[in-house]
Design a protein around this motif. Sequence first.
Motif, PDB file in Angstrom:
ATOM      1  N   GLY A 106       0.802  -1.228   0.000  1.00  0.00           N
ATOM      2  CA  GLY A 106       0.000   0.000   0.000  1.00  0.00           C
ATOM      3  C   GLY A 106       0.832   1.273   0.000  1.00  0.00           C
ATOM      4  O   GLY A 106       0.515   2.234  -0.710  1.00  0.00           O
ATOM      5  N   LEU A 107       1.893   1.279   0.767  1.00  0.00           N
ATOM      6  CA  LEU A 107       2.720   2.496   0.878  1.00  0.00           C
ATOM      7  C   LEU A 107       3.367   2.865  -0.456  1.00  0.00           C
ATOM      8  O   LEU A 107       3.193   3.988  -0.940  1.00  0.00           O
ATOM      9  N   PRO A 108       4.087   1.928  -1.085  1.00  0.00           N
ATOM     10  CA  PRO A 108       4.662   2.260  -2.398  1.00  0.00           C
ATOM     11  C   PRO A 108       3.583   2.589  -3.439  1.00  0.00           C
ATOM     12  O   PRO A 108       3.801   3.448  -4.297  1.00  0.00           O
ATOM     13  N   LYS A 128       0.726   9.197  -6.150  1.00  0.00           N
ATOM     14  CA  LYS A 128       0.865  10.612  -5.820  1.00  0.00           C
ATOM     15  C   LYS A 128       1.780  11.320  -6.815  1.00  0.00           C
ATOM     16  O   LYS A 128       1.545  12.449  -7.194  1.00  0.00           O
ATOM     17  N   ARG A 129       2.830  10.603  -7.268  1.00  0.00           N
ATOM     18  CA  ARG A 129       3.694  11.270  -8.246  1.00  0.00           C
ATOM     19  C   ARG A 129       3.220  11.022  -9.681  1.00  0.00           C
ATOM     20  O   ARG A 129       3.918  11.306 -10.644  1.00  0.00           O
ATOM     21  N   ALA A 165       2.986   2.207  -9.957  1.00  0.00           N
ATOM     22  CA  ALA A 165       2.045   1.841  -8.888  1.00  0.00           C
ATOM     23  C   ALA A 165       1.684   0.356  -8.932  1.00  0.00           C
ATOM     24  O   ALA A 165       1.543  -0.283  -7.901  1.00  0.00           O
ATOM     25  N   ILE A 166       1.518  -0.190 -10.121  1.00  0.00           N
ATOM     26  CA  ILE A 166       1.152  -1.610 -10.170  1.00  0.00           C
ATOM     27  C   ILE A 166       2.361  -2.505 -10.424  1.00  0.00           C
ATOM     28  O   ILE A 166       2.228  -3.713 -10.633  1.00  0.00           O
ATOM     29  N   THR A 174      -6.810   3.587  -3.765  1.00  0.00           N
ATOM     30  CA  THR A 174      -6.048   3.738  -2.516  1.00  0.00           C
ATOM     31  C   THR A 174      -6.930   3.510  -1.286  1.00  0.00           C
ATOM     32  O   THR A 174      -6.595   3.918  -0.184  1.00  0.00           O
ATOM     33  N   SER A 175      -8.054   2.827  -1.493  1.00  0.00           N
ATOM     34  CA  SER A 175      -8.970   2.603  -0.372  1.00  0.00           C
ATOM     35  C   SER A 175      -8.520   1.468   0.534  1.00  0.00           C
ATOM     36  O   SER A 175      -9.097   1.257   1.594  1.00  0.00           O
TER      37      SER A 175
END
Length: 401
Positions: free
Chosen positions: A233-235, A241-242, A248-249, A336-337
Amino acid sequence: MRRLTEIPPTAGLPPRFSDLFAQHGDLAATLATQLDVDAALVTCSGTAALMLALRVAQQRQPERDVVVVPAYTCPLVAIAVHAIGLRLRIVDLRHDSLDMDEYALRAQLDERVLAVVPTHLGGRVTDVAAVNRVVADSGIVVIEDAAQSLGATINGRSVGLRGDIGFFSLAAGKGLSTYEGGVAVARDRQWLEAMRALQDALPEQAAMERKRCVELAGYTALYRPLGMRWAYGLPLRRALKRGDPVGAIGDRFPMQVPLHRMGAWRKRIGANAALRLPRFLEERCACALARIERLHAIPGAQVFGDRAGEHGTWPTLLVRMDSEHRRDAVLDKLWTSGLGASRMFIHALPDYTELRAIVPQQDCPNARDLAARSFTISNSPWLRDEDFEAICRVIEAIAAS
Ligand SMILES: *Cc1c(COP(=O)(O)O)cnc(C)c1O
């Protein structure tokens, strides 16, 4: 209320600490039994299995140098083809389908084509018989990419056996996992033995194997709802965000693919976990089939399912909205839920900037459309019914907007 947990984006088989201390277990034999084949070859990754298969094909037909793959697939497939010095051609998907378009496939075939790679995306079963018909008597090798579909069957037989060679991935999150790993099967035993001979000739890579052992131990420790918050989740949130959905995936890979043999410890761990796999897949299937019914009731959201004779696996539910805008709206709410919603591959192959040099810029409207309108809902056992219902309400509201 902020959640402290994170549902993994796919239904990986939950690892157990006891797997790490297993004394016995033969991964290749266990999987061969489950797949109902004489033999299976364990490799260091799914990509490595594909590369070994292509190398053997190349040895047999050195005058051919082109590999044909679907336009919507894992970037590692393109990298594998490039890494062994072959050229890539892509084929669009059929409209409204996860299968390659037969007519587009036919148009890509000539005497330079070494192999075609029909791909069982997201646990669904692709129509390999159709590909076999198109390539019949051409000498072209059919390699089934079943990286995401270990355990899927067609008419009661495992996928991977209708083509000449099939491979599955044992990477993190792909069902059964040795953190990185793969397994290959072949219709003709000689193919598999030729791949084994190539693999046996690879140099020992002790440092790489040590790294994988540490990674697998870490995966075993963290693959649970609390650990995933931190490890996945953090990464994910940072990358989004960027503005980096590819990051992300985890869709961005180095151009060099490690080739080595999986060590004995990881094989034992995999073999012990594999004993839980058939039952796990059955439970996940029952859950998915029930949840698909709920999604079917939402106009404007389409779920991909099985056709007659197919019995796929369910790492995720693959949903397609009626517009990119609505898909994006769904993911704005859900990605991001912490509820395990995600995407399969971000782009069609020609649209990854990092693959520009190795993927031909062919048009592929259906693959692009799937990338633009689809998202995935995790089929992890940790996604509770009330969580799934919350996801459905979000989709419903956006579909009706
Ligand atoms: C993950 C994946 C691969 C590569 O498998 P690895 O084990 O990660 O090397 C190939 N094809 C598809 C469709 C995949 O999803």
